[in-house]
Design a protein around this motif. Structure first.
Motif, PDB file in Angstrom:
ATOM      1  N   PHE A 285      20.423  14.550 109.083  1.00 16.07           N
ATOM      2  CA  PHE A 285      20.733  14.564 107.941  1.00 16.07           C
ATOM      3  C   PHE A 285      19.365  14.282 107.240  1.00 16.07           C
ATOM      4  CE2 PHE A 285      25.227  13.837 109.921  1.00 16.07           C
ATOM      5  CZ  PHE A 285      25.697  15.093 109.090  1.00 16.07           C
ATOM      6  N   PHE A 286      19.408  14.702 106.042  1.00 11.92           N
ATOM      7  CA  PHE A 286      18.023  14.719 104.902  1.00 11.92           C
ATOM      8  C   PHE A 286      16.723  14.805 105.471  1.00 11.92           C
ATOM      9  CE2 PHE A 286      22.047  11.383 104.223  1.00 11.92           C
ATOM     10  CZ  PHE A 286      22.459  12.103 102.821  1.00 11.92           C
ATOM     11  N   CYS A 287      16.268  15.453 106.375  1.00 16.00           N
ATOM     12  CA  CYS A 287      14.883  16.001 107.196  1.00 16.00           C
ATOM     13  C   CYS A 287      14.590  16.234 106.205  1.00 16.00           C
ATOM     14  CB  CYS A 287      15.291  16.837 107.947  1.00 16.00           C
ATOM     15  SG  CYS A 287      16.486  15.705 109.608  1.00 16.00           S
ATOM     16  N   GLU A 288      15.464  16.827 105.218  1.00 13.45           N
ATOM     17  CA  GLU A 288      14.513  18.105 104.147  1.00 13.45           C
ATOM     18  C   GLU A 288      15.578  17.067 102.829  1.00 13.45           C
ATOM     19  OE1 GLU A 288      12.983  22.763 105.557  1.00 13.45           O
ATOM     20  OE2 GLU A 288      15.933  22.520 105.232  1.00 13.45           O
ATOM     21  N   GLU A 289      14.686  17.424 101.743  1.00 10.96           N
ATOM     22  CA  GLU A 289      15.210  17.484 100.204  1.00 10.96           C
ATOM     23  C   GLU A 289      17.040  18.517 100.410  1.00 10.96           C
ATOM     24  OE1 GLU A 289      14.862  19.198  95.611  1.00 10.96           O
ATOM     25  OE2 GLU A 289      12.462  17.939  97.181  1.00 10.96           O
ATOM     26  N   THR A 290      17.542  17.118  99.962  1.00  6.04           N
ATOM     27  CA  THR A 290      18.843  17.543  99.616  1.00  6.04           C
ATOM     28  C   THR A 290      19.676  17.460  98.051  1.00  6.04           C
ATOM     29  OG1 THR A 290      19.135  16.476 102.418  1.00  6.04           O
ATOM     30  CG2 THR A 290      21.296  16.917 100.847  1.00  6.04           C
ATOM     31  N   PRO A 291      20.492  17.952  97.984  1.00  8.09           N
ATOM     32  CA  PRO A 291      20.205  17.605  96.122  1.00  8.09           C
ATOM     33  C   PRO A 291      21.513  16.159  95.963  1.00  8.09           C
ATOM     34  CG  PRO A 291      21.282  19.550  96.565  1.00  8.09           C
ATOM     35  CD  PRO A 291      20.419  19.280  97.342  1.00  8.09           C
ATOM     36  N   VAL A 292      21.447  15.317  96.669  1.00 10.44           N
ATOM     37  CA  VAL A 292      23.557  15.285  96.472  1.00 10.44           C
ATOM     38  C   VAL A 292      23.300  14.182  95.700  1.00 10.44           C
ATOM     39  CG1 VAL A 292      21.885  13.524  98.465  1.00 10.44           C
ATOM     40  CG2 VAL A 292      24.722  13.163  98.342  1.00 10.44           C
ATOM     41  N   THR A 293      24.281  13.482  94.837  1.00 11.36           N
ATOM     42  CA  THR A 293      24.196  12.730  94.049  1.00 11.36           C
ATOM     43  C   THR A 293      24.604  11.417  94.342  1.00 11.36           C
ATOM     44  OG1 THR A 293      25.976  13.267  92.804  1.00 11.36           O
ATOM     45  CG2 THR A 293      23.924  14.569  92.236  1.00 11.36           C
ATOM     46  N   HIS A 294      25.478  11.281  94.612  1.00  6.65           N
ATOM     47  CA  HIS A 294      26.246   9.567  95.483  1.00  6.65           C
ATOM     48  C   HIS A 294      26.645   9.843  96.773  1.00  6.65           C
ATOM     49  CE1 HIS A 294      27.502  10.973  90.818  1.00  6.65           C
ATOM     50  NE2 HIS A 294      27.771   9.449  90.944  1.00  6.65           N
ATOM     51  N   LEU A 295      25.809   8.540  97.472  1.00  7.52           N
ATOM     52  CA  LEU A 295      25.624   8.713  98.219  1.00  7.52           C
ATOM     53  C   LEU A 295      27.133   6.829  98.510  1.00  7.52           C
ATOM     54  CD1 LEU A 295      22.639   9.297  99.941  1.00  7.52           C
ATOM     55  CD2 LEU A 295      24.534  10.011 100.695  1.00  7.52           C
ATOM     56  N   TYR A 296      27.899   6.865  99.956  1.00  7.04           N
ATOM     57  CA  TYR A 296      28.755   5.611 100.391  1.00  7.04           C
ATOM     58  C   TYR A 296      28.351   5.252 101.914  1.00  7.04           C
ATOM     59  CZ  TYR A 296      30.737   6.486  95.414  1.00  7.04           C
ATOM     60  OH  TYR A 296      31.040   6.729  94.471  1.00  7.04           O
ATOM     61  N   PHE A 297      27.571   4.843 102.351  1.00  6.83           N
ATOM     62  CA  PHE A 297      27.923   4.798 103.751  1.00  6.83           C
ATOM     63  C   PHE A 297      28.594   3.417 104.325  1.00  6.83           C
ATOM     64  CE2 PHE A 297      23.959   6.245 102.598  1.00  6.83           C
ATOM     65  CZ  PHE A 297      24.019   7.260 103.846  1.00  6.83           C
ATOM     66  N   GLY A 298      29.779   3.888 104.491  1.00 12.50           N
ATOM     67  CA  GLY A 298      30.803   3.063 105.175  1.00 12.50           C
ATOM     68  C   GLY A 298      30.940   2.518 106.313  1.00 12.50           C
ATOM     69  N   ARG A 299      29.688   2.463 107.118  1.00 14.95           N
ATOM     70  CA  ARG A 299      29.203   1.868 108.683  1.00 14.95           C
ATOM     71  C   ARG A 299      27.650   1.704 108.228  1.00 14.95           C
ATOM     72  NH1 ARG A 299      32.657   5.832 112.776  1.00 14.95           N
ATOM     73  NH2 ARG A 299      34.513   5.454 112.434  1.00 14.95           N
ATOM     74  N   ALA A 300      26.990   1.403 109.445  1.00 16.39           N
ATOM     75  CA  ALA A 300      25.694   0.583 109.280  1.00 16.39           C
ATOM     76  C   ALA A 300      25.142   2.106 109.294  1.00 16.39           C
ATOM     77  CB  ALA A 300      25.442  -0.704 110.443  1.00 16.39           C
ATOM     78  N   VAL A 301      23.417   1.786 108.339  1.00 13.68           N
ATOM     79  CA  VAL A 301      22.772   3.053 108.644  1.00 13.68           C
ATOM     80  C   VAL A 301      21.116   2.016 109.017  1.00 13.68           C
ATOM     81  CG1 VAL A 301      22.346   3.045 105.546  1.00 13.68           C
ATOM     82  CG2 VAL A 301      22.201   4.828 107.005  1.00 13.68           C
TER      83      VAL A 301
END
Length: 410
Positions: A285-301
């Motif tokens: 994930f996110f190795c290249e440009e990604t047009p995500v607007t809202h990100l929620y990480f429910g576990r450790a990142v």
């Protein structure tokens, strides 16, 4: 207790997602809510309504199905259910089923669905209030009941069937009968649906504006179908990225060109991603440009992943991190502030940030940070700021009074 420990639910819901939380009208207090009336009173009221008024009243109905032995919630009275089915089924347009964790409740919901043969339902919601009890129902029973509604309701526009055993053939029935009217489809955690099944929906339902699904159903072909000239502008795309057993789930990569095609077609689309992964599973994930607007990480990142977000998520509006570890995130947050010019909301749980780094982050974002939820335990005092000074400095850059969140003492 570990520093800044909070529950998963509280962290992932620091900021409610767009369009996902219905609000009670300001004029309606809990005491005035029709749902609080005893069912025998509702029955009496229905009996005194004219036929036209009964039709209007019964166009919106919520069936609550709970088992008295295991749930404290009240169920919709059986007499009321039968009156609606026998006398007003043809008027039903907005229908939802709320079931508890018992299989019997989900089966009862399917039995009611099977009887809705004379309806023109526009909105259908199947909601499990506890664990997903619809998954315990026989798949044949569930699909048969759902197909009754798909076939007989020729104008379905909104469907919520998360955590259900819906499958590809039933989606084909949905498309065959409601392709011109379907605008919203929420179907996260539906293990019997394949990428080909959801692609069929996107190919035929050109009016689809909102879609929620699991990451394993997302494909380059799906994004391109949603970007075709025939398709309306997509408004909301929610993607749940979930792993129950570390190392046993393979996550594919979506091409940058597919994301770009979607953004060219729907430049204002909100792309919401919920991550429930283990640290070692984030690599694709996110190795290249990604047009995500809202990100929620429910576990450790990891720090590395947050660094990627700062580099490759320029459209980011909202970020919630449940946990990170004991390494300060100063550089990662400053990079996000620098490159994510649309960021307006952030929440940090089990993380660490120096007070100086946090002030710099807020200074770079300024007043556009409309929601800033940081646990007090996250902030590490340094030579520049202590805990008494941090709130006034942050408040100055935000242009409003701000205090860090505090853990309750009970």
């Amino acid at each position: 207790m570990k520093r800044g420990r909070t529950g998963l639910k509280s962290q992932c819901q620091i900021f409610p997602s767009l369009g996902e939380r219905a609000k009670r009208p300001k004029w309606m207090t809990p005491a005035q809510d029709w749902g609080n009336l005893p069912h025998h009173v509702v029955l009496q009221i229905f009996q005194h309504l004219s036929l036209v008024d009964r039709a209007r009243a019964s166009s919106v109905f919520e069936f609550e199905l709970n088992q008295p032995a295991t749930s404290y919630l009240r169920s919709t009275h059986p007499d009321l259910i039968q009156q609606i089915i026998k006398k007003h089924a043809q008027h039903l347009q907005y229908v939802s089923f709320k079931v508890d964790s018992c299989t019997e409740s989900a089966e009862a919901a399917c039995d009611i669905l099977s009887q809705l043969v004379n309806c023109t339902i526009k909105t259908l919601g199947l909601i499990s209030t506890a664990r997903p009890s619809f998954m315990d129902v026989s798949q044949a029973h569930f699909v048969s009941a759902l197909t009754v509604v798909f076939v007989n309701s020729k104008s379905l526009s909104s469907i919520r069937i998360d955590d259900t055993p819906v499958d590809d053939p039933s989606l084909k029935v949905l498309v065959a009968n409601n392709s011109d009217t379907l605008k919203l489809l929420k179907m996260s955690s539906c293990p019997h649906v394949s990428p080909a099944g959801i692609l069929c929906v996107a190919d035929q339902c050109h009016g689809l504006r909102e879609l929620a699904l699991n990451y394993h159903l997302l494909s380059d072909e799906l994004l391109l179908a949603l970007s075709s000239e025939k398709h309306v502008h997509l408004e909301h795309l929610r993607i749940d990225v979930v792993s129950e057993n570390p190392g046993q789930t393979h996550f594919h990569t979506i091409k940058r060109s597919s994301w770009e095609a979607l953004i060219r077609h729907s430049p204002k689309v909100n792309i919401v991603m919920y991550f429930f992964l283990y640290e070692e599973e984030f690599e694709p994930f996110f190795c290249e440009e990604t047009p995500v607007t809202h990100l929620y990480f429910g576990r450790a990142v990891s720090k590395m992943m947050l660094g990627r977000i700062g580099l490759n998520c320029p459209r980011l509006v909202e970020l919630v991190v449940c946990a990170n570890g004991i390494e300060p995130l100063d550089e990662e947050l400053i990079r996000i502030a620098e490159r994510c010019k649309s960021l307006t909301a952030i929440g940090l749980g089990e993380c660490e940030v120096t007070c100086s780094g946090f002030v710099e982050f807020v200074k770079m974002c300024g007043g556009r940070l409309t929601q800033l939820s940081i646990m007090e335990e996250v902030l590490i005092p340094d030579s520049s700021y202590n805990m008494e000074q941090i709130h006034s400095e942050v408040s100055k850059h935000l242009g409003r009074m701000w205090f860090p969140d505090m853990m309750p003492t009970w």
